[in-house]
Design a protein around this motif. Structure first.
Motif, PDB file in Angstrom:
ATOM      1  N   LYS A 223      10.520   2.031  -5.408  1.00  0.00           N
ATOM      2  CA  LYS A 223      11.777   1.979  -6.161  1.00  0.00           C
ATOM      3  C   LYS A 223      12.232   0.530  -6.349  1.00  0.00           C
ATOM      4  CE  LYS A 223      14.919   4.945  -7.649  1.00  0.00           C
ATOM      5  NZ  LYS A 223      14.636   5.760  -8.810  1.00  0.00           N
ATOM      6  N   LEU A 224      12.066  -0.280  -5.301  1.00  0.00           N
ATOM      7  CA  LEU A 224      12.495  -1.676  -5.369  1.00  0.00           C
ATOM      8  C   LEU A 224      11.581  -2.546  -6.234  1.00  0.00           C
ATOM      9  CD1 LEU A 224      13.478  -2.322  -1.629  1.00  0.00           C
ATOM     10  CD2 LEU A 224      15.025  -2.228  -3.592  1.00  0.00           C
ATOM     11  N   PHE A 225      10.263  -2.320  -6.134  1.00  0.00           N
ATOM     12  CA  PHE A 225       9.319  -3.258  -6.743  1.00  0.00           C
ATOM     13  C   PHE A 225       8.334  -2.647  -7.728  1.00  0.00           C
ATOM     14  CE2 PHE A 225      10.276  -4.859  -2.413  1.00  0.00           C
ATOM     15  CZ  PHE A 225      10.947  -6.017  -2.771  1.00  0.00           C
TER      16      PHE A 225
ATOM     17  N   GLY B 261      -8.059  -5.049  10.274  1.00  0.00           N
ATOM     18  CA  GLY B 261      -8.533  -5.215   8.899  1.00  0.00           C
ATOM     19  C   GLY B 261      -8.388  -3.947   8.081  1.00  0.00           C
ATOM     20  N   VAL B 262      -8.626  -2.809   8.706  1.00  0.00           N
ATOM     21  CA  VAL B 262      -8.458  -1.521   8.016  1.00  0.00           C
ATOM     22  C   VAL B 262      -6.989  -1.297   7.678  1.00  0.00           C
ATOM     23  CG1 VAL B 262      -8.620   0.988   8.283  1.00  0.00           C
ATOM     24  CG2 VAL B 262     -10.523  -0.472   8.982  1.00  0.00           C
ATOM     25  N   VAL B 263      -6.110  -1.544   8.646  1.00  0.00           N
ATOM     26  CA  VAL B 263      -4.666  -1.385   8.389  1.00  0.00           C
ATOM     27  C   VAL B 263      -4.221  -2.327   7.267  1.00  0.00           C
ATOM     28  CG1 VAL B 263      -2.354  -1.658   9.378  1.00  0.00           C
ATOM     29  CG2 VAL B 263      -4.174  -0.574  10.716  1.00  0.00           C
ATOM     30  N   GLY B 264      -4.652  -3.588   7.360  1.00  0.00           N
ATOM     31  CA  GLY B 264      -4.289  -4.570   6.333  1.00  0.00           C
ATOM     32  C   GLY B 264      -4.815  -4.202   4.960  1.00  0.00           C
ATOM     33  N   ALA B 265      -5.988  -3.592   4.915  1.00  0.00           N
ATOM     34  CA  ALA B 265      -6.584  -3.208   3.634  1.00  0.00           C
ATOM     35  C   ALA B 265      -5.794  -2.097   2.961  1.00  0.00           C
ATOM     36  CB  ALA B 265      -8.030  -2.773   3.838  1.00  0.00           C
ATOM     37  N   LEU B 266      -5.081  -1.303   3.739  1.00  0.00           N
ATOM     38  CA  LEU B 266      -4.279  -0.207   3.178  1.00  0.00           C
ATOM     39  C   LEU B 266      -2.840  -0.624   2.905  1.00  0.00           C
ATOM     40  CD1 LEU B 266      -5.567   2.708   5.433  1.00  0.00           C
ATOM     41  CD2 LEU B 266      -6.184   2.233   3.042  1.00  0.00           C
ATOM     42  N   LEU B 267      -2.337  -1.603   3.639  1.00  0.00           N
ATOM     43  CA  LEU B 267      -0.920  -1.979   3.585  1.00  0.00           C
ATOM     44  C   LEU B 267      -0.365  -2.288   2.190  1.00  0.00           C
ATOM     45  CD1 LEU B 267       1.641  -2.427   5.228  1.00  0.00           C
ATOM     46  CD2 LEU B 267       0.861  -4.766   5.673  1.00  0.00           C
ATOM     47  N   PRO B 268      -1.051  -3.046   1.342  1.00  0.00           N
ATOM     48  CA  PRO B 268      -0.454  -3.343   0.035  1.00  0.00           C
ATOM     49  C   PRO B 268      -0.126  -2.104  -0.803  1.00  0.00           C
ATOM     50  CG  PRO B 268      -2.206  -4.884   0.483  1.00  0.00           C
ATOM     51  CD  PRO B 268      -2.282  -3.825   1.553  1.00  0.00           C
ATOM     52  N   ASP B 269      -0.808  -0.997  -0.572  1.00  0.00           N
ATOM     53  CA  ASP B 269      -0.537   0.209  -1.361  1.00  0.00           C
ATOM     54  C   ASP B 269       0.619   1.038  -0.818  1.00  0.00           C
ATOM     55  OD1 ASP B 269      -2.175  -0.110  -3.525  1.00  0.00           O
ATOM     56  OD2 ASP B 269      -3.848   1.014  -2.686  1.00  0.00           O
ATOM     57  N   ILE B 270       1.429   0.468   0.071  1.00  0.00           N
ATOM     58  CA  ILE B 270       2.630   1.153   0.537  1.00  0.00           C
ATOM     59  C   ILE B 270       3.569   1.408  -0.647  1.00  0.00           C
ATOM     60  CG2 ILE B 270       3.890  -0.971   1.134  1.00  0.00           C
ATOM     61  CD1 ILE B 270       3.979   2.346   3.132  1.00  0.00           C
ATOM     62  N   CYS B 271       3.352   0.697  -1.728  1.00  0.00           N
ATOM     63  CA  CYS B 271       4.185   0.859  -2.930  1.00  0.00           C
ATOM     64  C   CYS B 271       3.769   2.059  -3.776  1.00  0.00           C
ATOM     65  CB  CYS B 271       4.113  -0.412  -3.780  1.00  0.00           C
ATOM     66  SG  CYS B 271       2.442  -0.789  -4.362  1.00  0.00           S
ATOM     67  N   HIS B 272       2.736   2.770  -3.365  1.00  0.00           N
ATOM     68  CA  HIS B 272       2.230   3.891  -4.154  1.00  0.00           C
ATOM     69  C   HIS B 272       2.225   5.154  -3.291  1.00  0.00           C
ATOM     70  CE1 HIS B 272      -0.013   6.416  -6.713  1.00  0.00           C
ATOM     71  NE2 HIS B 272      -1.170   5.809  -6.742  1.00  0.00           N
ATOM     72  N   GLY B 273       3.061   6.117  -3.665  1.00  0.00           N
ATOM     73  CA  GLY B 273       3.221   7.342  -2.882  1.00  0.00           C
ATOM     74  C   GLY B 273       1.956   8.171  -2.749  1.00  0.00           C
ATOM     75  N   GLY B 274       1.016   8.030  -3.667  1.00  0.00           N
ATOM     76  CA  GLY B 274      -0.223   8.803  -3.610  1.00  0.00           C
ATOM     77  C   GLY B 274      -1.319   8.144  -2.811  1.00  0.00           C
ATOM     78  N   SER B 275      -1.076   6.939  -2.322  1.00  0.00           N
ATOM     79  CA  SER B 275      -2.098   6.228  -1.540  1.00  0.00           C
ATOM     80  C   SER B 275      -2.162   6.784  -0.124  1.00  0.00           C
ATOM     81  CB  SER B 275      -1.750   4.730  -1.483  1.00  0.00           C
ATOM     82  OG  SER B 275      -0.581   4.524  -0.703  1.00  0.00           O
ATOM     83  N   LYS B 276      -3.211   6.398   0.599  1.00  0.00           N
ATOM     84  CA  LYS B 276      -3.362   6.847   1.986  1.00  0.00           C
ATOM     85  C   LYS B 276      -2.154   6.434   2.831  1.00  0.00           C
ATOM     86  CE  LYS B 276      -8.424   6.836   2.061  1.00  0.00           C
ATOM     87  NZ  LYS B 276      -8.663   8.249   2.151  1.00  0.00           N
ATOM     88  N   ILE B 277      -1.736   5.194   2.715  1.00  0.00           N
ATOM     89  CA  ILE B 277      -0.606   4.726   3.513  1.00  0.00           C
ATOM     90  C   ILE B 277       0.718   5.269   2.961  1.00  0.00           C
ATOM     91  CG2 ILE B 277      -0.264   2.520   2.320  1.00  0.00           C
ATOM     92  CD1 ILE B 277       0.194   1.333   5.206  1.00  0.00           C
ATOM     93  N   GLY B 278       0.786   5.451   1.645  1.00  0.00           N
ATOM     94  CA  GLY B 278       1.993   6.016   1.036  1.00  0.00           C
ATOM     95  C   GLY B 278       2.238   7.452   1.464  1.00  0.00           C
ATOM     96  N   ARG B 279       1.171   8.217   1.629  1.00  0.00           N
ATOM     97  CA  ARG B 279       1.299   9.602   2.105  1.00  0.00           C
ATOM     98  C   ARG B 279       1.636   9.642   3.591  1.00  0.00           C
ATOM     99  NH1 ARG B 279      -3.465  10.039  -0.963  1.00  0.00           N
ATOM    100  NH2 ARG B 279      -4.697  10.281   0.935  1.00  0.00           N
TER     101      ARG B 279
ATOM    102  N   PHE C 296       3.471   7.270   5.192  1.00  0.00           N
ATOM    103  CA  PHE C 296       4.855   6.799   5.318  1.00  0.00           C
ATOM    104  C   PHE C 296       5.595   7.034   3.998  1.00  0.00           C
ATOM    105  CE2 PHE C 296       2.243   4.145   8.129  1.00  0.00           C
ATOM    106  CZ  PHE C 296       2.852   4.405   9.356  1.00  0.00           C
ATOM    107  N   PRO C 297       5.869   8.305   3.654  1.00  0.00           N
ATOM    108  CA  PRO C 297       6.422   8.617   2.331  1.00  0.00           C
ATOM    109  C   PRO C 297       7.796   8.005   2.049  1.00  0.00           C
ATOM    110  CG  PRO C 297       6.420  10.570   3.732  1.00  0.00           C
ATOM    111  CD  PRO C 297       5.677   9.498   4.466  1.00  0.00           C
ATOM    112  N   ILE C 298       8.655   7.940   3.040  1.00  0.00           N
ATOM    113  CA  ILE C 298       9.998   7.388   2.805  1.00  0.00           C
ATOM    114  C   ILE C 298       9.902   5.892   2.524  1.00  0.00           C
ATOM    115  CG2 ILE C 298      12.261   6.955   3.848  1.00  0.00           C
ATOM    116  CD1 ILE C 298      11.846   9.641   5.359  1.00  0.00           C
ATOM    117  N   SER C 299       9.147   5.168   3.347  1.00  0.00           N
ATOM    118  CA  SER C 299       8.950   3.730   3.119  1.00  0.00           C
ATOM    119  C   SER C 299       8.311   3.485   1.764  1.00  0.00           C
ATOM    120  CB  SER C 299       8.067   3.130   4.209  1.00  0.00           C
ATOM    121  OG  SER C 299       8.673   3.268   5.464  1.00  0.00           O
ATOM    122  N   SER C 300       7.338   4.312   1.424  1.00  0.00           N
ATOM    123  CA  SER C 300       6.634   4.168   0.160  1.00  0.00           C
ATOM    124  C   SER C 300       7.592   4.330  -1.025  1.00  0.00           C
ATOM    125  CB  SER C 300       5.500   5.183   0.072  1.00  0.00           C
ATOM    126  OG  SER C 300       4.816   5.052  -1.146  1.00  0.00           O
TER     127      SER C 300
END
Length: 162
Positions: free
Chosen positions: A61-63, A32-50, A52-56
């Motif tokens: 860029k795509l969306f 649940g914690v991972v899922g709660a962060l996953l949608p923000d992979i599109c934002h480089g400043g988010s916890k998950i974006g920082r 996984f910076p390349i994926s972010s």
């Protein structure tokens, strides 16, 4: 919403679901914690974006932010992928619960989410809040209290079994 609010939202959703299911509460909680962060992979400043910076950067860029990764389409695709490749039902459910809590929380912000991507209409609640503002802190506190309540109930169940 800020990352910490999303994390607690995922925890609350997972623990609440654990109350009505036979799924492993610890797996639900972690996923649940991972899922709660996953949608923000599109934002480089988010916890998950920082993390996984390349994926972010690629996803952004795509969306852009709060579009594809904040949609029912993304939720559906993740559900299909998880069902196909992850043998643990509790993990799949936890990820999806966390993602759903993320979308619901972001619908409470002024920008809303592109829930029906690729349709570019932003979906948000009639009353919205400022990210990081006082009302978000109240929501964070309420989610923490709910997490404690649901977590305590699970702890009692575990202790009574032992």
């Amino acid at each position: 919403m800020l990352g910490n609010t999303h994390i607690v939202g995922g925890i609350t959703a997972s623990l609440a679901f654990a109350q009505i299911s036979n799924e492993n509460p610890l797996v639900l909680l972690g996923a649940g914690v991972v899922g709660a962060l996953l949608p923000d992979i599109c934002h480089g400043g988010s916890k998950i974006g920082r993390t996984f910076p390349i994926s972010s950067k690629i996803v952004n860029k795509l969306f852009g932010h709060r579009s594809f990764t904040h949609s029912l389409l993304f939720l559906f695709l993740i559900a299909i992928l998880m069902d196909a490749f992850v043998p643990f039902k509790s993990m799949t459910i936890g990820i999806l619960l966390g993602m759903a809590s993320h979308l619901i929380l972001d619908m409470g912000t002024k920008k809303g989410v592109k829930l029906f991507f690729p349709i570019k209409i932003a979906v948000r609640f009639p009353l919205t809040i400022k990210t990081g503002g006082k009302v978000e802190r109240v929501i964070f506190t309420l989610l923490c209290l709910l997490s404690l309540y649901f977590g305590y109930e699970i702890l009692l169940d575990i202790v009574s079994v032992a």
